[in-house]
Design a protein around this motif. Sequence first.
Motif, PDB file in Angstrom:
ATOM      1  N   ILE A  14      21.427  33.045  -5.559  1.00  0.00           N
ATOM      2  CA  ILE A  14      20.109  32.566  -5.956  1.00  0.00           C
ATOM      3  C   ILE A  14      19.010  33.508  -5.475  1.00  0.00           C
ATOM      4  CG2 ILE A  14      18.445  30.708  -5.612  1.00  0.00           C
ATOM      5  CD1 ILE A  14      20.713  29.952  -7.530  1.00  0.00           C
ATOM      6  N   LEU A  15      19.143  34.010  -4.239  1.00  0.00           N
ATOM      7  CA  LEU A  15      18.123  34.911  -3.709  1.00  0.00           C
ATOM      8  C   LEU A  15      18.014  36.182  -4.538  1.00  0.00           C
ATOM      9  CD1 LEU A  15      18.779  34.556   0.127  1.00  0.00           C
ATOM     10  CD2 LEU A  15      16.776  33.751  -1.125  1.00  0.00           C
ATOM     11  N   CYS A  16      19.140  36.701  -4.993  1.00  0.00           N
ATOM     12  CA  CYS A  16      19.104  37.927  -5.797  1.00  0.00           C
ATOM     13  C   CYS A  16      18.481  37.690  -7.166  1.00  0.00           C
ATOM     14  CB  CYS A  16      20.509  38.503  -5.938  1.00  0.00           C
ATOM     15  SG  CYS A  16      21.185  39.134  -4.383  1.00  0.00           S
ATOM     16  N   ALA A  17      18.562  36.473  -7.658  1.00  0.00           N
ATOM     17  CA  ALA A  17      18.000  36.158  -8.980  1.00  0.00           C
ATOM     18  C   ALA A  17      16.489  36.290  -9.007  1.00  0.00           C
ATOM     19  CB  ALA A  17      18.413  34.746  -9.393  1.00  0.00           C
ATOM     20  N   VAL A  18      15.821  36.277  -7.835  1.00  0.00           N
ATOM     21  CA  VAL A  18      14.360  36.402  -7.834  1.00  0.00           C
ATOM     22  C   VAL A  18      13.924  37.762  -8.363  1.00  0.00           C
ATOM     23  CG1 VAL A  18      14.265  34.842  -5.856  1.00  0.00           C
ATOM     24  CG2 VAL A  18      14.077  37.311  -5.465  1.00  0.00           C
ATOM     25  N   LEU A  19      14.834  38.744  -8.364  1.00  0.00           N
ATOM     26  CA  LEU A  19      14.509  40.085  -8.862  1.00  0.00           C
ATOM     27  C   LEU A  19      14.354  40.127 -10.376  1.00  0.00           C
ATOM     28  CD1 LEU A  19      16.995  42.113  -6.622  1.00  0.00           C
ATOM     29  CD2 LEU A  19      14.498  42.196  -6.472  1.00  0.00           C
ATOM     30  N   LEU A  20      14.723  39.059 -11.069  1.00  0.00           N
ATOM     31  CA  LEU A  20      14.703  39.057 -12.535  1.00  0.00           C
ATOM     32  C   LEU A  20      13.317  38.826 -13.124  1.00  0.00           C
ATOM     33  CD1 LEU A  20      17.982  37.062 -13.262  1.00  0.00           C
ATOM     34  CD2 LEU A  20      17.521  39.420 -13.960  1.00  0.00           C
ATOM     35  N   THR A  21      12.355  38.438 -12.312  1.00  0.00           N
ATOM     36  CA  THR A  21      11.047  38.078 -12.849  1.00  0.00           C
ATOM     37  C   THR A  21       9.920  38.506 -11.912  1.00  0.00           C
ATOM     38  OG1 THR A  21       9.652  36.222 -13.576  1.00  0.00           O
ATOM     39  CG2 THR A  21      11.219  35.779 -11.799  1.00  0.00           C
ATOM     40  N   GLU A  22       8.734  38.716 -12.497  1.00  0.00           N
ATOM     41  CA  GLU A  22       7.545  38.988 -11.698  1.00  0.00           C
ATOM     42  C   GLU A  22       6.933  37.707 -11.162  1.00  0.00           C
ATOM     43  OE1 GLU A  22       4.725  41.129 -13.959  1.00  0.00           O
ATOM     44  OE2 GLU A  22       5.862  43.009 -13.987  1.00  0.00           O
ATOM     45  N   GLU A  23       7.287  36.581 -11.751  1.00  0.00           N
ATOM     46  CA  GLU A  23       6.659  35.320 -11.387  1.00  0.00           C
ATOM     47  C   GLU A  23       7.266  34.744 -10.103  1.00  0.00           C
ATOM     48  OE1 GLU A  23       6.392  32.540 -14.572  1.00  0.00           O
ATOM     49  OE2 GLU A  23       5.791  34.055 -16.050  1.00  0.00           O
ATOM     50  N   PRO A  24       6.515  33.926  -9.396  1.00  0.00           N
ATOM     51  CA  PRO A  24       7.012  33.386  -8.115  1.00  0.00           C
ATOM     52  C   PRO A  24       8.145  32.385  -8.285  1.00  0.00           C
ATOM     53  CG  PRO A  24       4.858  32.464  -8.653  1.00  0.00           C
ATOM     54  CD  PRO A  24       5.115  33.552  -9.642  1.00  0.00           C
ATOM     55  N   ILE A  25       9.068  32.412  -7.340  1.00  0.00           N
ATOM     56  CA  ILE A  25      10.190  31.476  -7.281  1.00  0.00           C
ATOM     57  C   ILE A  25      10.224  30.878  -5.873  1.00  0.00           C
ATOM     58  CG2 ILE A  25      12.713  31.253  -7.295  1.00  0.00           C
ATOM     59  CD1 ILE A  25      12.801  33.414  -9.426  1.00  0.00           C
ATOM     60  N   THR A  26      10.312  29.561  -5.807  1.00  0.00           N
ATOM     61  CA  THR A  26      10.405  28.871  -4.521  1.00  0.00           C
ATOM     62  C   THR A  26      11.801  28.291  -4.361  1.00  0.00           C
ATOM     63  OG1 THR A  26       8.044  28.313  -4.560  1.00  0.00           O
ATOM     64  CG2 THR A  26       9.447  27.047  -3.065  1.00  0.00           C
ATOM     65  N   ILE A  27      12.415  28.536  -3.214  1.00  0.00           N
ATOM     66  CA  ILE A  27      13.781  28.088  -2.959  1.00  0.00           C
ATOM     67  C   ILE A  27      13.789  27.233  -1.689  1.00  0.00           C
ATOM     68  CG2 ILE A  27      16.182  28.795  -2.568  1.00  0.00           C
ATOM     69  CD1 ILE A  27      15.499  31.447  -3.924  1.00  0.00           C
ATOM     70  N   GLU A  40      22.821  33.929 -24.374  1.00  0.00           N
ATOM     71  CA  GLU A  40      21.993  34.584 -25.377  1.00  0.00           C
ATOM     72  C   GLU A  40      20.834  35.253 -24.666  1.00  0.00           C
ATOM     73  OE1 GLU A  40      19.577  33.608 -29.531  1.00  0.00           O
ATOM     74  OE2 GLU A  40      20.941  32.124 -28.658  1.00  0.00           O
ATOM     75  N   GLY A  41      20.784  36.580 -24.738  1.00  0.00           N
ATOM     76  CA  GLY A  41      19.769  37.321 -24.002  1.00  0.00           C
ATOM     77  C   GLY A  41      18.356  36.982 -24.438  1.00  0.00           C
ATOM     78  N   VAL A  42      17.435  36.991 -23.481  1.00  0.00           N
ATOM     79  CA  VAL A  42      16.022  36.728 -23.761  1.00  0.00           C
ATOM     80  C   VAL A  42      15.201  37.929 -23.314  1.00  0.00           C
ATOM     81  CG1 VAL A  42      16.299  34.233 -23.594  1.00  0.00           C
ATOM     82  CG2 VAL A  42      15.711  35.539 -21.541  1.00  0.00           C
ATOM     83  N   GLU A  43      13.928  37.953 -23.738  1.00  0.00           N
ATOM     84  CA  GLU A  43      13.064  39.091 -23.428  1.00  0.00           C
ATOM     85  C   GLU A  43      12.633  39.116 -21.973  1.00  0.00           C
ATOM     86  OE1 GLU A  43      12.005  41.735 -25.215  1.00  0.00           O
ATOM     87  OE2 GLU A  43      13.362  41.130 -26.841  1.00  0.00           O
ATOM     88  N   SER A  44      12.332  37.946 -21.427  1.00  0.00           N
ATOM     89  CA  SER A  44      11.839  37.895 -20.049  1.00  0.00           C
ATOM     90  C   SER A  44      12.087  36.509 -19.471  1.00  0.00           C
ATOM     91  CB  SER A  44      10.342  38.223 -20.000  1.00  0.00           C
ATOM     92  OG  SER A  44       9.598  37.250 -20.726  1.00  0.00           O
ATOM     93  N   LEU A  45      11.966  36.419 -18.162  1.00  0.00           N
ATOM     94  CA  LEU A  45      12.164  35.157 -17.450  1.00  0.00           C
ATOM     95  C   LEU A  45      10.928  34.839 -16.616  1.00  0.00           C
ATOM     96  CD1 LEU A  45      15.832  35.654 -16.184  1.00  0.00           C
ATOM     97  CD2 LEU A  45      15.093  34.269 -18.131  1.00  0.00           C
ATOM     98  N   GLY A  46      10.748  33.550 -16.337  1.00  0.00           N
ATOM     99  CA  GLY A  46       9.608  33.115 -15.551  1.00  0.00           C
ATOM    100  C   GLY A  46      10.023  32.568 -14.201  1.00  0.00           C
ATOM    101  N   GLY A  47       9.079  31.962 -13.510  1.00  0.00           N
ATOM    102  CA  GLY A  47       9.345  31.423 -12.189  1.00  0.00           C
ATOM    103  C   GLY A  47       9.918  30.019 -12.248  1.00  0.00           C
ATOM    104  N   THR A  48      10.329  29.510 -11.094  1.00  0.00           N
ATOM    105  CA  THR A  48      10.880  28.159 -11.013  1.00  0.00           C
ATOM    106  C   THR A  48      10.949  27.734  -9.546  1.00  0.00           C
ATOM    107  OG1 THR A  48      12.688  26.726 -11.786  1.00  0.00           O
ATOM    108  CG2 THR A  48      13.314  28.824 -10.821  1.00  0.00           C
ATOM    109  N   THR A  49      11.413  26.521  -9.332  1.00  0.00           N
ATOM    110  CA  THR A  49      11.714  26.009  -7.989  1.00  0.00           C
ATOM    111  C   THR A  49      13.167  25.571  -7.974  1.00  0.00           C
ATOM    112  OG1 THR A  49       9.443  25.262  -7.620  1.00  0.00           O
ATOM    113  CG2 THR A  49      11.152  24.256  -6.271  1.00  0.00           C
ATOM    114  N   HIS A  50      13.864  25.863  -6.880  1.00  0.00           N
ATOM    115  CA  HIS A  50      15.297  25.565  -6.815  1.00  0.00           C
ATOM    116  C   HIS A  50      15.653  25.062  -5.424  1.00  0.00           C
ATOM    117  CE1 HIS A  50      19.557  25.958  -7.919  1.00  0.00           C
ATOM    118  NE2 HIS A  50      19.750  26.433  -6.702  1.00  0.00           N
ATOM    119  N   THR A  51      16.547  24.074  -5.363  1.00  0.00           N
ATOM    120  CA  THR A  51      17.056  23.557  -4.094  1.00  0.00           C
ATOM    121  C   THR A  51      18.554  23.811  -3.998  1.00  0.00           C
ATOM    122  OG1 THR A  51      15.376  21.811  -4.048  1.00  0.00           O
ATOM    123  CG2 THR A  51      17.301  21.514  -2.638  1.00  0.00           C
TER     124      THR A  51
END
Length: 436
Positions: free
Chosen positions: A28-41, A223-234
């Motif tokens: 999960i921590l490495c997935a934060v590299l996929l987007t410029e938007e903030p991710i809270t874990i 299915e590949g997408v153009e970009s990803l956004g932020g999220t919150t994950h537990t």
Amino acid sequence: MASFKINGGFKLSGEIVPQGAKNEALQILCAVLLTEEPITIHKVPDIRDVNKLIELLASIGVNVQKVGAESYRFEASQVDLSYLETEEFKKKASSLRGSVMILGPLLARFGSAKMPKPGGDKIGRRRLDTHFIGFQKLGAKFNFDNESHFYEVDATDLKGTYMLLDEASVTGTANIILAAVLAKGITTIYNAACEPYIQQLCKMLNRMGANISGIGSNLLTIEGVESLGGTTHTLLPDMIEVGSFIGLAAMTKSNLRIKDARVDQLGIIPDTFRRLGIQLEIEGDDIVVPEQESYRIEKFFDGSILTIADAIWPGFTPDLLSIVLVTATQAKGTVLIHQKMFESRLFFVDKLIDMGAQIILCDPHRATVIGLDRQTPLRGIKMSSPDIRAGVALLIAALSAEGTSVISNVEQIDRGYQYIDKRLNALGAQIERIED
């Protein structure tokens, strides 16, 4: 270097809450590299391996903010790929096996990456072929430099494809997923790992805007997408901690309540411990292990000796075989422990034998445990922790033993279990941390 001095033979009692899952956290921590938007874990465990990965992400340019006792906010808007060329990166990444998980997201978002040979437990060969073959099928090209010991990967044009993995590797599956979510077209992964941690990763990525189907099965379609956004994950509770606490309660004749265990995500773990004769009561999302004077190992229906072996999910996780083995040493009956995946993971049994356990190491993969049925208690000795899981198995043995034990190299235990000495002391254990 630090050691634990353990006075054994005391019953524990009370409640304990499992930490967030280590193996999920590394993905999960490495997935934060996929987007410029903030991710809270949330539920991030305070353990060495996770902390080292967070430090590595910060060094690469990820903005890291601690926003709670177990919560972090990540923003990867200023990633510095030139850092991958430095000796500092080589030193940090090579000391942590989980660092290999940054490859997938870096390839997906930036088209290239470098990685030294990662470290980790010395439990046998842990090849990375599944990761690299998957990247190659997506169109990446890689090279291993024998002089610098770096893997160099070029992935400027990743395209979706069908692939049948040679093994259902959890980290391999996760890394390929992380690379495929931004690839052009559709990627189909057959023989994918389907552990709860993979399911968690896929659900998180879908909340970020990915399009992944087949979650929970061994056939994933992305299915590949153009970009990803932020999220919150537990993060889920760590199933390895849950199993460790079950074994600890049985070995020390303790009454323990394991709080918020997410029983629905534990698979056959509870039933495997029941086969050792351990009583478990499920109360809501808690597991209660009552005090037992003795527990008897089941036999197969034809009367033959029980075998407990590791297997890919939904089989029994290899990370708990060390705990099952040590727990069986004081059971009534005999069990064959078959560690299929790693050829060096059973080599800690010599220390249990020195403590008085009756174990026959048949070969690097199999050990027969003849339970002592508490007729002869284990005795305290001096020993060293060879890896995370064996280290905790030895700690459990020491807590159940008569006399005093000393376990050195407890940094290995700290890699996977947060504040384990303080948390167990709060239940009545007597563990003293000694800094060398």
